[in-house]
Design a protein around this motif. Structure first.
Motif, PDB file in Angstrom:
ATOM      1  N   PHE A  40      13.547   8.777 -10.021  1.00 24.10           N
ATOM      2  CA  PHE A  40      14.334   9.791 -10.728  1.00 24.10           C
ATOM      3  C   PHE A  40      15.607   9.201 -11.331  1.00 24.10           C
ATOM      4  N   GLU A  41      16.094   8.096 -10.756  1.00 29.18           N
ATOM      5  CA  GLU A  41      17.321   7.469 -11.257  1.00 29.18           C
ATOM      6  C   GLU A  41      17.055   6.382 -12.289  1.00 29.18           C
ATOM      7  N   ASP A  42      15.840   5.834 -12.310  1.00 30.51           N
ATOM      8  CA  ASP A  42      15.494   4.712 -13.187  1.00 30.51           C
ATOM      9  C   ASP A  42      15.232   5.230 -14.604  1.00 30.51           C
ATOM     10  N   LYS A  43      16.033   4.805 -15.550  1.00 26.42           N
ATOM     11  CA  LYS A  43      15.917   5.288 -16.930  1.00 26.42           C
ATOM     12  C   LYS A  43      14.656   4.800 -17.628  1.00 26.42           C
ATOM     13  N   THR A  44      13.999   3.779 -17.066  1.00 28.84           N
ATOM     14  CA  THR A  44      12.755   3.292 -17.672  1.00 28.84           C
ATOM     15  C   THR A  44      11.535   4.075 -17.189  1.00 28.84           C
ATOM     16  N   VAL A  45      11.713   4.944 -16.179  1.00 24.32           N
ATOM     17  CA  VAL A  45      10.627   5.766 -15.639  1.00 24.32           C
ATOM     18  C   VAL A  45      10.778   7.190 -16.155  1.00 24.32           C
ATOM     19  N   SER A  46       9.683   7.729 -16.711  1.00 24.49           N
ATOM     20  CA  SER A  46       9.736   9.087 -17.259  1.00 24.49           C
ATOM     21  C   SER A  46       8.871  10.081 -16.508  1.00 24.49           C
ATOM     22  N   GLY A  47       8.019   9.609 -15.630  1.00 22.55           N
ATOM     23  CA  GLY A  47       7.170  10.502 -14.849  1.00 22.55           C
ATOM     24  C   GLY A  47       6.499   9.733 -13.738  1.00 22.55           C
ATOM     25  N   VAL A  48       5.945  10.481 -12.762  1.00 23.95           N
ATOM     26  CA  VAL A  48       5.375   9.862 -11.558  1.00 23.95           C
ATOM     27  C   VAL A  48       3.996  10.446 -11.284  1.00 23.95           C
ATOM     28  N   ILE A  49       3.066   9.564 -10.885  1.00 22.54           N
ATOM     29  CA  ILE A  49       1.768   9.979 -10.352  1.00 22.54           C
ATOM     30  C   ILE A  49       1.698   9.489  -8.915  1.00 22.54           C
ATOM     31  N   ILE A  50       1.399  10.397  -7.986  1.00 16.51           N
ATOM     32  CA  ILE A  50       1.269  10.024  -6.582  1.00 16.51           C
ATOM     33  C   ILE A  50      -0.153  10.286  -6.114  1.00 16.51           C
ATOM     34  N   THR A  51      -0.715   9.344  -5.356  1.00 16.72           N
ATOM     35  CA  THR A  51      -2.070   9.479  -4.832  1.00 16.72           C
ATOM     36  C   THR A  51      -2.139   8.778  -3.488  1.00 16.72           C
ATOM     37  N   GLY A  52      -3.336   8.789  -2.886  1.00 11.73           N
ATOM     38  CA  GLY A  52      -3.550   8.121  -1.608  1.00 11.73           C
ATOM     39  C   GLY A  52      -4.493   6.948  -1.768  1.00 11.73           C
ATOM     40  N   ALA A  53      -4.375   5.972  -0.903  1.00 13.77           N
ATOM     41  CA  ALA A  53      -5.250   4.804  -0.941  1.00 13.77           C
ATOM     42  C   ALA A  53      -6.659   5.188  -0.493  1.00 13.77           C
ATOM     43  N   GLY A  54      -7.658   4.532  -1.098  1.00 10.40           N
ATOM     44  CA  GLY A  54      -9.038   4.774  -0.718  1.00 10.40           C
ATOM     45  C   GLY A  54      -9.611   6.022  -1.349  1.00 10.40           C
ATOM     46  N   THR A  55     -10.751   6.458  -0.836  1.00 13.18           N
ATOM     47  CA  THR A  55     -11.452   7.612  -1.401  1.00 13.18           C
ATOM     48  C   THR A  55     -11.539   8.791  -0.452  1.00 13.18           C
ATOM     49  N   ARG A  56     -11.100   8.607   0.792  1.00 16.32           N
ATOM     50  CA  ARG A  56     -11.287   9.670   1.790  1.00 16.32           C
ATOM     51  C   ARG A  56     -10.165  10.687   1.806  1.00 16.32           C
ATOM     52  N   ALA A  57      -8.915  10.236   1.596  1.00 12.03           N
ATOM     53  CA  ALA A  57      -7.790  11.149   1.794  1.00 12.03           C
ATOM     54  C   ALA A  57      -6.658  10.883   0.817  1.00 12.03           C
ATOM     55  N   PHE A  58      -6.086  11.961   0.314  1.00 13.63           N
ATOM     56  CA  PHE A  58      -4.778  11.929  -0.347  1.00 13.63           C
ATOM     57  C   PHE A  58      -3.751  11.732   0.762  1.00 13.63           C
ATOM     58  N   VAL A  59      -3.588  12.738   1.584  1.00 16.70           N
ATOM     59  CA  VAL A  59      -2.835  12.649   2.842  1.00 16.70           C
ATOM     60  C   VAL A  59      -3.463  13.669   3.787  1.00 16.70           C
ATOM     61  N   ALA A  60      -3.995  13.183   4.906  1.00 17.19           N
ATOM     62  CA  ALA A  60      -4.689  14.074   5.830  1.00 17.19           C
ATOM     63  C   ALA A  60      -3.739  14.628   6.878  1.00 17.19           C
TER      64      ALA A  60
END
Length: 258
Positions: free
Chosen positions: A44-64
């Motif tokens: 949110f503070e970095d002027k070179t970043v305009s948006g965020v995508i968050i996900t989980g590692a692997g294929t089983r869980a985003f966050v269980a």
């Protein structure tokens, strides 16, 4: 900064944050929440970043869910502190962030994991993903904003049903309820999130930030402090002790309403 539980990568103007605890189904523990706080604050503070995508590692869980083993010996005050920390350092930080955040839900999003996704400004889910708030099976309630944000998205009746039954829903059901924005094949998940975010990034950054604040102002209410207090009160009950013990012992809980 070096992280142990998450992966952070910038591609162009997008920051990608991946919760990287695949062996634990990407469960949220204290260290992971601290790292996510750092990564989102920086984004949110970095002027070179305009948006965020968050996900989980692997294929089983985003966050269980949260790491339940951390809850076992907590009382009311520790429970209240836990919920406040989750609100202030993670879900509230994301929801009130100055840049758009999209959750790419790649598998199970349960408990604190669904609450994390609910805090994001939009949600895209794999067609095989499943979502739910199972806290009442532990003698608890959602404590990271879930009672409030789920109600805002799907309405009181549906939120009551999902929270009180602890049932999971499929991506198709979640789309029908308004819980997610899109359901797509797993191989298209990140691409769909990127498509939405890249469209947003063509708009005025100042206007996007103002719009996020305005929409949040329309839905904000005083329910969050009540959720935190009630979450903490649950830690004083016999049902909570039985629920957590049953979870850790991999058996069905025997609640007696104490």
């Amino acid at each position: 900064m070096s992280y142990q539980n998450i992966l952070v990568e910038n591609k162009g103007r997008i920051r990608y944050i991946t919760i990287n605890r695949e062996s634990k189904l990407n469960a949220l523990n204290k260290e992971t929440i601290d790292e996510l706080n750092s990564a989102f604050t920086d984004a949110f503070e970095d002027k070179t970043v305009s948006g965020v995508i968050i996900t989980g590692a692997g294929t089983r869980a985003f966050v269980a869910g949260a790491d339940i083993s951390e809850f076992q010996h907590m009382g009311k005050e520790a429970g209240i502190a836990l919920a406040k920390n989750g609100h202030e350092r993670l879900t509230g930080l994301i929801a009130n962030g100055t840049k758009p955040v999209i959750a790419a839900i790649n598998g199970f999003a349960l408990g604190g994991g669904l609450e994390l996704a609910l805090a994001c400004h939009m949600r895209v889910a794999s067609a095989t993903a499943k979502m739910g708030l199972p806290e009442v099976t532990l003698g608890l309630i959602p404590g990271y904003g879930g009672t409030q944000r789920l109600t805002e998205l799907v309405g009181k009746g549906r939120a009551m049903e999902l929270i009180l039954t602890a049932d999971m829903v499929t991506a198709e059901q979640a789309l029908q309820y308004g819980l997610i924005n899109y359901s797509v094949p797993a191989e298209e998940l990140i691409g769909k999130a990127e498509e939405i975010l890249n469209k947003i990034l063509q708009r005025s950054p100042k206007a996007v930030t103002a719009a996020i604040k305005a929409v949040n102002a329309a839905t904000y209410n005083d329910g969050y402090p009540a959720e935190i207090e009630l979450f903490g009160q649950c830690f004083e009950t016999g049902d909570f002790r039985e629920g957590v013990a049953a979870f850790l012992e991999k058996r069905k809980p025997l609640f007696n309403g104490e």
